[in-house]
Design an enzyme around this catalytic site. Structure first.
Site, PDB file in Angstrom:
ATOM      1  N   SER A   1       0.826  -1.212   0.000  1.00  0.00           N
ATOM      2  CA  SER A   1       0.000   0.000   0.000  1.00  0.00           C
ATOM      3  C   SER A   1       0.860   1.262   0.000  1.00  0.00           C
ATOM      4  O   SER A   1       1.990   1.268   0.481  1.00  0.00           O
ATOM      5  CB  SER A   1      -0.900   0.016   1.237  1.00  0.00           C
TER       6      SER A   1
HETATM    7  N1  SAH Z   1      -0.664  -4.621   3.833  1.00  0.00           N
HETATM    8  C1  SAH Z   1      -0.100  -5.230   2.671  1.00  0.00           C
HETATM    9  C2  SAH Z   1      -1.133  -5.178   1.578  1.00  0.00           C
HETATM   10  C3  SAH Z   1      -0.994  -6.278   0.624  1.00  0.00           C
HETATM   11  S1  SAH Z   1      -2.211  -6.316  -0.638  1.00  0.00           S
HETATM   12  C4  SAH Z   1       1.156  -4.497   2.253  1.00  0.00           C
HETATM   13  O1  SAH Z   1       1.231  -3.267   2.458  1.00  0.00           O
HETATM   14  O2  SAH Z   1       2.061  -5.125   1.701  1.00  0.00           O
HETATM   15  C5  SAH Z   1      -3.479  -7.303   0.090  1.00  0.00           C
HETATM   16  C6  SAH Z   1      -3.088  -8.700   0.448  1.00  0.00           C
HETATM   17  O3  SAH Z   1      -4.274  -9.355   0.885  1.00  0.00           O
HETATM   18  C7  SAH Z   1      -2.550  -9.520  -0.718  1.00  0.00           C
HETATM   19  O4  SAH Z   1      -1.305 -10.049  -0.361  1.00  0.00           O
HETATM   20  C8  SAH Z   1      -3.589 -10.636  -0.894  1.00  0.00           C
HETATM   21  O5  SAH Z   1      -3.052 -11.880  -1.287  1.00  0.00           O
HETATM   22  C9  SAH Z   1      -4.188 -10.708   0.508  1.00  0.00           C
HETATM   23  N2  SAH Z   1      -5.518 -11.305   0.581  1.00  0.00           N
HETATM   24  C10 SAH Z   1      -6.559 -11.173  -0.286  1.00  0.00           C
HETATM   25  N3  SAH Z   1      -7.624 -11.864   0.152  1.00  0.00           N
HETATM   26  C11 SAH Z   1      -7.265 -12.458   1.337  1.00  0.00           C
HETATM   27  C12 SAH Z   1      -7.935 -13.290   2.280  1.00  0.00           C
HETATM   28  N4  SAH Z   1      -9.197 -13.691   2.127  1.00  0.00           N
HETATM   29  N5  SAH Z   1      -7.243 -13.693   3.377  1.00  0.00           N
HETATM   30  C13 SAH Z   1      -5.961 -13.317   3.582  1.00  0.00           C
HETATM   31  N6  SAH Z   1      -5.277 -12.529   2.714  1.00  0.00           N
HETATM   32  C14 SAH Z   1      -5.918 -12.086   1.612  1.00  0.00           C
END
Ligand code: SAH
Length: 207
Positions: A52
């Site tokens: 993000s």
């Molecule tokens: N806070 C992280 C954001 C990553 S993007 C950062 O700053 O790096 C969102 C993440 O949510 C992705 O890695 C995706 O694989 C994960 N995601 C999506 N659906 C999910 C679910 N149902 N349970 C766990 N993770 C999930």
């Protein structure tokens, strides 16, 4: 990054600003993207996912109103950057990620490169909450959901707060839910854009 992107947009929580200033964000992206790691934008982290934008990390963290003593559930570990910020501001983070390769890379980064030990990692569908029945003081979802999953609000302590991006696949708003004895209260904040929360209580994977 902290002054031009975060303080300039009105976030003044000194502890949060110090923590974000102390975590080397370039460790969370591929070496080829390291020179863009402090830019005012999200960046790809592989598997179609993104780390993000720094301001959004600060905004969501500030919305959680942390005091330092909380146990937090984070859904969507991704690169682990938000996890690291939370871990430095609370007692313990329980983080769950759908994609095993991202979860493993984040775990290694936090343990081996940053020496952050107050995090429990899981691979699974966080739209269903943490697999064991337990309550959390805060829940942070870092992927966009069509609605607040009830399984998550059910894992909030009384007085606990959940923050998540809610909306359609392309556009969401940050929503905060506070749990009371008698029910919940919802507030809506900034527009935002996240990758989808994919799971049983969220979006299904495209065919
Ligand atoms: N806070 C992280 C954001 C990553 S993007 C950062 O700053 O790096 C969102 C993440 O949510 C992705 O890695 C995706 O694989 C994960 N995601 C999506 N659906 C999910 C679910 N149902 N349970 C766990 N993770 C999930």
């Amino acid at each position: 990054m902290v002054f031009t992107q975060i303080v300039a947009r009105g976030i003044d929580d000194a502890k949060l600003l110090a923590v974000m200033g102390s975590i080397p964000r370039h460790l969370f992206v591929d070496e080829a993207l390291a020179d863009r790691a402090y830019n005012d934008a999200p960046l790809p982290i592989g598997e179609g996912q993104t780390i993000s934008q720094p301001y959004i990390v600060a905004r969501m963290t500030a919305m959680l109103q942390l005091t330092g003593d909380e146990e937090i559930l984070e859904v969507g570990t991704g690169s682990g950057y938000q996890t690291a910020v939370l871990a430095r501001l609370c007692r313990k983070v329980f983080t769950i990620e759908r994609l095993p390769s991202l979860a493993e890379a984040a775990r290694k980064r936090l343990l081996c490169q940053l020496g952050i030990y107050n995090v429990v990692y899981r691979v699974g569908d966080g739209s269903l909450g943490w697999p064991e029945q337990r309550l959390f003081d805060r829940i942070l979802v870092t992927a966009g959901a069509p609605a607040v999953p009830e399984r998550l609000t059910a894992q909030l302590t009384v007085g606990g707060m959940l923050v998540l991006p809610e909306g359609d696949i392309h556009r969401q708003h940050l929503v905060r839910v506070v749990r009371y004895v008698a029910g919940i209260r919802r507030e809506q904040f900034d527009p935002c854009r996240f990758v989808p929360l994919v799971g049983d209580q969220a979006w299904s994977l495209p065919e």
